[in-house]
Structures are given as C-alpha cells and as structure tokens.
Design a protein around this motif. Structure first.
Motif, PDB file in Angstrom:
ATOM      1  N   LEU A  29      -0.049  -9.299   6.476  1.00  0.00           N
ATOM      2  CA  LEU A  29       0.381  -8.370   5.149  1.00  0.00           C
ATOM      3  C   LEU A  29       0.649  -9.417   3.817  1.00  0.00           C
ATOM      4  CD1 LEU A  29       1.200  -5.672   3.838  1.00  0.00           C
ATOM      5  CD2 LEU A  29       3.347  -6.152   4.562  1.00  0.00           C
ATOM      6  N   ASN A  30       0.000  -9.126   3.032  1.00  0.00           N
ATOM      7  CA  ASN A  30       0.395  -9.695   1.806  1.00  0.00           C
ATOM      8  C   ASN A  30       1.428  -8.761   0.978  1.00  0.00           C
ATOM      9  OD1 ASN A  30       0.952 -11.408  -0.630  1.00  0.00           O
ATOM     10  ND2 ASN A  30      -1.060 -11.015  -1.313  1.00  0.00           N
ATOM     11  N   LEU A  86      -9.745  -5.189   5.281  1.00  0.00           N
ATOM     12  CA  LEU A  86      -8.414  -5.353   4.552  1.00  0.00           C
ATOM     13  C   LEU A  86      -8.283  -4.038   3.765  1.00  0.00           C
ATOM     14  CD1 LEU A  86      -6.469  -7.947   3.878  1.00  0.00           C
ATOM     15  CD2 LEU A  86      -7.771  -8.105   1.843  1.00  0.00           C
ATOM     16  N   TYR A  87      -6.886  -3.266   4.175  1.00  0.00           N
ATOM     17  CA  TYR A  87      -6.517  -2.389   3.289  1.00  0.00           C
ATOM     18  C   TYR A  87      -5.558  -2.767   2.166  1.00  0.00           C
ATOM     19  CZ  TYR A  87      -3.263   1.612   2.304  1.00  0.00           C
ATOM     20  OH  TYR A  87      -2.614   2.969   1.895  1.00  0.00           O
ATOM     21  N   VAL A  88      -5.957  -2.400   0.751  1.00  0.00           N
ATOM     22  CA  VAL A  88      -5.422  -2.648  -0.366  1.00  0.00           C
ATOM     23  C   VAL A  88      -5.149  -1.648  -1.146  1.00  0.00           C
ATOM     24  CG1 VAL A  88      -6.786  -4.670  -0.152  1.00  0.00           C
ATOM     25  CG2 VAL A  88      -7.520  -2.872  -1.682  1.00  0.00           C
ATOM     26  N   GLY A  89      -4.103  -1.738  -2.099  1.00  0.00           N
ATOM     27  CA  GLY A  89      -3.829  -0.692  -3.090  1.00  0.00           C
ATOM     28  C   GLY A  89      -2.765  -1.240  -3.953  1.00  0.00           C
ATOM     29  N   SER A  92       2.674   3.417 -12.644  1.00  0.00           N
ATOM     30  CA  SER A  92       3.758   3.127 -13.141  1.00  0.00           C
ATOM     31  C   SER A  92       4.532   4.649 -13.307  1.00  0.00           C
ATOM     32  CB  SER A  92       3.919   2.461 -14.656  1.00  0.00           C
ATOM     33  OG  SER A  92       2.923   3.145 -15.423  1.00  0.00           O
ATOM     34  N   ASN A  93       5.772   4.701 -13.582  1.00  0.00           N
ATOM     35  CA  ASN A  93       6.505   5.978 -13.510  1.00  0.00           C
ATOM     36  C   ASN A  93       5.841   6.671 -14.678  1.00  0.00           C
ATOM     37  OD1 ASN A  93       8.355   4.772 -11.780  1.00  0.00           O
ATOM     38  ND2 ASN A  93       9.819   4.509 -13.208  1.00  0.00           N
ATOM     39  N   PRO A  94       5.855   8.186 -14.426  1.00  0.00           N
ATOM     40  CA  PRO A  94       6.719   8.825 -13.497  1.00  0.00           C
ATOM     41  C   PRO A  94       5.755   9.137 -12.351  1.00  0.00           C
ATOM     42  CG  PRO A  94       5.829  10.486 -15.170  1.00  0.00           C
ATOM     43  CD  PRO A  94       5.280   9.017 -15.730  1.00  0.00           C
ATOM     44  N   ASP A  95       4.325   8.957 -12.400  1.00  0.00           N
ATOM     45  CA  ASP A  95       3.425   9.461 -11.165  1.00  0.00           C
ATOM     46  C   ASP A  95       3.733   8.575  -9.981  1.00  0.00           C
ATOM     47  OD1 ASP A  95       2.663  11.387 -13.068  1.00  0.00           O
ATOM     48  OD2 ASP A  95       0.900  10.052 -13.885  1.00  0.00           O
ATOM     49  N   ASN A  96       3.761   7.359 -10.308  1.00  0.00           N
ATOM     50  CA  ASN A  96       3.733   6.293  -9.033  1.00  0.00           C
ATOM     51  C   ASN A  96       2.705   6.860  -8.014  1.00  0.00           C
ATOM     52  OD1 ASN A  96       7.481   6.564  -9.140  1.00  0.00           O
ATOM     53  ND2 ASN A  96       6.034   4.744  -9.761  1.00  0.00           N
ATOM     54  N   ARG A  97       1.692   6.834  -8.612  1.00  0.00           N
ATOM     55  CA  ARG A  97       0.318   7.275  -7.787  1.00  0.00           C
ATOM     56  C   ARG A  97      -0.230   6.159  -6.917  1.00  0.00           C
ATOM     57  NH1 ARG A  97      -5.542   8.674  -9.882  1.00  0.00           N
ATOM     58  NH2 ARG A  97      -6.394   9.478  -8.030  1.00  0.00           N
ATOM     59  N   LEU A  98      -0.721   6.191  -5.457  1.00  0.00           N
ATOM     60  CA  LEU A  98      -0.985   5.273  -4.896  1.00  0.00           C
ATOM     61  C   LEU A  98      -2.629   5.031  -5.053  1.00  0.00           C
ATOM     62  CD1 LEU A  98      -0.954   2.889  -2.603  1.00  0.00           C
ATOM     63  CD2 LEU A  98      -0.973   4.716  -0.929  1.00  0.00           C
ATOM     64  N   ILE A  99      -3.218   4.053  -5.413  1.00  0.00           N
ATOM     65  CA  ILE A  99      -4.660   3.830  -5.623  1.00  0.00           C
ATOM     66  C   ILE A  99      -5.170   2.949  -4.280  1.00  0.00           C
ATOM     67  CG2 ILE A  99      -6.641   3.302  -7.044  1.00  0.00           C
ATOM     68  CD1 ILE A  99      -4.924   5.593  -7.995  1.00  0.00           C
ATOM     69  N   SER A 100      -5.688   3.251  -3.468  1.00  0.00           N
ATOM     70  CA  SER A 100      -5.934   2.464  -2.163  1.00  0.00           C
ATOM     71  C   SER A 100      -7.259   2.484  -1.600  1.00  0.00           C
ATOM     72  CB  SER A 100      -4.938   2.701  -1.170  1.00  0.00           C
ATOM     73  OG  SER A 100      -5.066   4.074  -0.669  1.00  0.00           O
ATOM     74  N   LYS A 101      -7.955   1.615  -0.723  1.00  0.00           N
ATOM     75  CA  LYS A 101      -9.169   1.527  -0.373  1.00  0.00           C
ATOM     76  C   LYS A 101      -9.262   0.419   0.851  1.00  0.00           C
ATOM     77  CE  LYS A 101     -14.037   1.512  -1.980  1.00  0.00           C
ATOM     78  NZ  LYS A 101     -14.329   3.028  -1.515  1.00  0.00           N
ATOM     79  N   VAL A 102     -10.080   0.741   1.880  1.00  0.00           N
ATOM     80  CA  VAL A 102     -10.410  -0.126   2.828  1.00  0.00           C
ATOM     81  C   VAL A 102     -11.597  -1.128   2.442  1.00  0.00           C
ATOM     82  CG1 VAL A 102     -11.159  -0.825   5.238  1.00  0.00           C
ATOM     83  CG2 VAL A 102      -9.356   1.165   4.808  1.00  0.00           C
ATOM     84  N   LEU A 103     -11.331  -2.412   2.453  1.00  0.00           N
ATOM     85  CA  LEU A 103     -12.592  -3.284   1.919  1.00  0.00           C
ATOM     86  C   LEU A 103     -12.922  -4.152   3.169  1.00  0.00           C
ATOM     87  CD1 LEU A 103     -10.445  -5.149  -1.117  1.00  0.00           C
ATOM     88  CD2 LEU A 103     -11.762  -2.906  -1.020  1.00  0.00           C
ATOM     89  N   HIS A 149       1.388  -4.129  -5.853  1.00  0.00           N
ATOM     90  CA  HIS A 149       0.261  -4.019  -4.952  1.00  0.00           C
ATOM     91  C   HIS A 149       0.309  -4.783  -3.754  1.00  0.00           C
ATOM     92  CE1 HIS A 149      -0.338  -7.695  -7.775  1.00  0.00           C
ATOM     93  NE2 HIS A 149      -1.174  -8.119  -6.573  1.00  0.00           N
ATOM     94  N   PHE A 150      -0.606  -4.754  -2.878  1.00  0.00           N
ATOM     95  CA  PHE A 150      -0.565  -5.172  -1.574  1.00  0.00           C
ATOM     96  C   PHE A 150      -1.936  -5.424  -0.916  1.00  0.00           C
ATOM     97  CE2 PHE A 150      -0.316  -0.493  -1.185  1.00  0.00           C
ATOM     98  CZ  PHE A 150      -1.347  -0.347  -0.083  1.00  0.00           C
ATOM     99  N   GLN A 151      -1.756  -6.261   0.325  1.00  0.00           N
ATOM    100  CA  GLN A 151      -2.890  -6.230   1.074  1.00  0.00           C
ATOM    101  C   GLN A 151      -2.659  -6.293   2.431  1.00  0.00           C
ATOM    102  OE1 GLN A 151      -3.348  -9.581  -0.914  1.00  0.00           O
ATOM    103  NE2 GLN A 151      -3.357  -8.174  -2.658  1.00  0.00           N
ATOM    104  N   GLN A 152      -3.239  -5.589   3.281  1.00  0.00           N
ATOM    105  CA  GLN A 152      -2.915  -5.735   4.934  1.00  0.00           C
ATOM    106  C   GLN A 152      -4.096  -5.769   5.809  1.00  0.00           C
ATOM    107  OE1 GLN A 152      -0.594  -2.376   6.501  1.00  0.00           O
ATOM    108  NE2 GLN A 152       0.572  -3.990   8.121  1.00  0.00           N
TER     109      GLN A 152
END
Length: 227
Positions: free
Chosen positions: A110-111, A130-133, A137-148, A162-165
């Motif tokens: 994990l990064n 790699l799973y990334v996302g 920002s507030n107020p939505d805090n929506r996760l945008i993610s995808k498997v690469l 953001h992160f990568q795993q």
C-alpha cells in the motif's frame, strides 16, 4: 464616487486572487537552465532562485540513474516510493516537473492515503494490478477509484487525498509524473498520529470518535516513512 470605489475594490481583489493563484505553483523559467545549488559563493540569482552559473552547467546536473532497480518493500505498508525531484536532479529547478517510481509488495502492498500540496500526479502501471483512488473535498468526500492493469494511466488532482494498493499476487511497479519540481507529500496517518511532538490525544479522540487508549496506541505505531 461609490461606483468608482467599488470598481477599485473589485480590481484589487482580482489582482490579489491572481497573485495567490500564480504563487501556488512552481515559477515559470525565464532562462534555459537554473541548476539549483546550495553554496551561494558559486551561484548567481536568476528568476529569483540561486542557480549555478550557466558556464559551469554539465550533463550530470540533468541526470539520474537507477530507476530500473527494484526496491525492498519489506516495511509496514509494503511499498517504497523512489523520488526523482529537484533534490536528485538539480537541473529540475524552475522546470515544474518531477518523477517517482513506486514498488508495491504482493498481497496488499500500500502507498497509504496521502496528499501532495503542490502537484497533480499522473500514474502509469508497468507491472501488476493496482487499486487506486482519491477522495473529493468537503462536503461530498466522494471516492473516485479504479483497478489498473499494465499500461493503464490514472490522474490524482492536486491536493486531494489519494492512495494505491496492490490487489494481486505479484509485485507491482508504477511510475508517476508530478507537476512540481518538489511536490511534497503528507501521509495522513503519519501526520495525524506520528506528529512530532504528538497531537494531544484528546483532540484526536474527539476528531476520530475513538477511545483515548486507542488513540494513544495508534500514536505509538506511527512515524516510519516509505518515501
């Protein structure tokens, strides 16, 4: 008179906003090179930066070697970030770009969630899955993610967490381009639970709605770095 004053006030606000936006990014170069140096006795000021005299610039000021070498990912998160920014290549000074290699261990390397205060990031996967996302920002805090997969590219907007795993059984290797010569990184868990000196546990207890003992335990676990 009132209209004139209002116009001046709006003009002043727009000018200030322009200055703030401009100062939030790396400066545009006004010369071919501005190789960064630490010794003021051997440099000259160009474009507001301390630079090597162009007469003494060499190819080595723009060179780095070794990004082909796999890194050791045996650390608590199972990843290693190898930066190539102005600290590694002095010639990147004022160029507004940098690069990283990221190695991820199999089965979850994990990064960890982090932000770059000064850059947008564009990442390409060379090997593995790699799973990334990122989180808006507030107020939505929506996760945008995808498997690469190998050859896939993903963009992380400036300043967003953001992160990568690694979600596969093999090592993952990725490279990322960054729109700053020195993008900076704030790893969320390290910053919150591993700050020096520590944040008062009462603050984190209320912020994360955790038991005080859990917060103190988390503070004892953080402080290591993977980049």
């Amino acid at each position: 008179m009132k209209v004139h004053c209002s116009f001046l006030a709006v003009f002043a606000l727009l000018a200030l906003a322009s200055i703030l936006v401009t100062s939030a990014y790396d400066p545009s170069p006004l010369q071919d090179t501005c190789v960064a140096i630490n010794d003021p006795k051997t440099g000259i000021f160009v474009n507001g930066k301390l630079c090597k005299d162009p007469k003494f610039v060499t190819a080595d000021d723009f060179f780095y070697s070794g990004l082909n070498i796999p890194r050791d990912t045996s650390n608590p998160v199972g990843s290693v970030v190898t930066p190539v920014n102005v600290d590694q290549i002095p010639g990147l000074n004022t160029m507004g770009i940098s690069l990283v290699r990221i190695d991820y261990a199999p089965y979850g390397g994990l990064n960890a969630p982090h932000t770059h205060p000064r850059t947008t990031e564009i990442l390409i996967v060379l090997e593995g899955t790699l799973y990334v996302g990122f989180v808006t920002s507030n107020p939505d805090n929506r996760l945008i993610s995808k498997v690469l997969y190998p050859g896939d590219v993903f963009v992380f907007p400036i300043g967003l967490i953001h992160f990568q795993q690694n979600v596969g059984k093999t090592n993952v290797v990725a490279f990322a381009g960054l729109s700053s010569q020195n993008p900076g990184v704030i790893t969320i868990a390290n910053a919150v639970f591993g700050s020096n000196p520590p944040i008062n546990p009462d603050v984190l207890t209320r912020a994360f709605q955790l038991d005080n003992n859990v917060v103190k335990y988390l503070q004892s676990r953080f402080g290591w770095k993977n980049n």
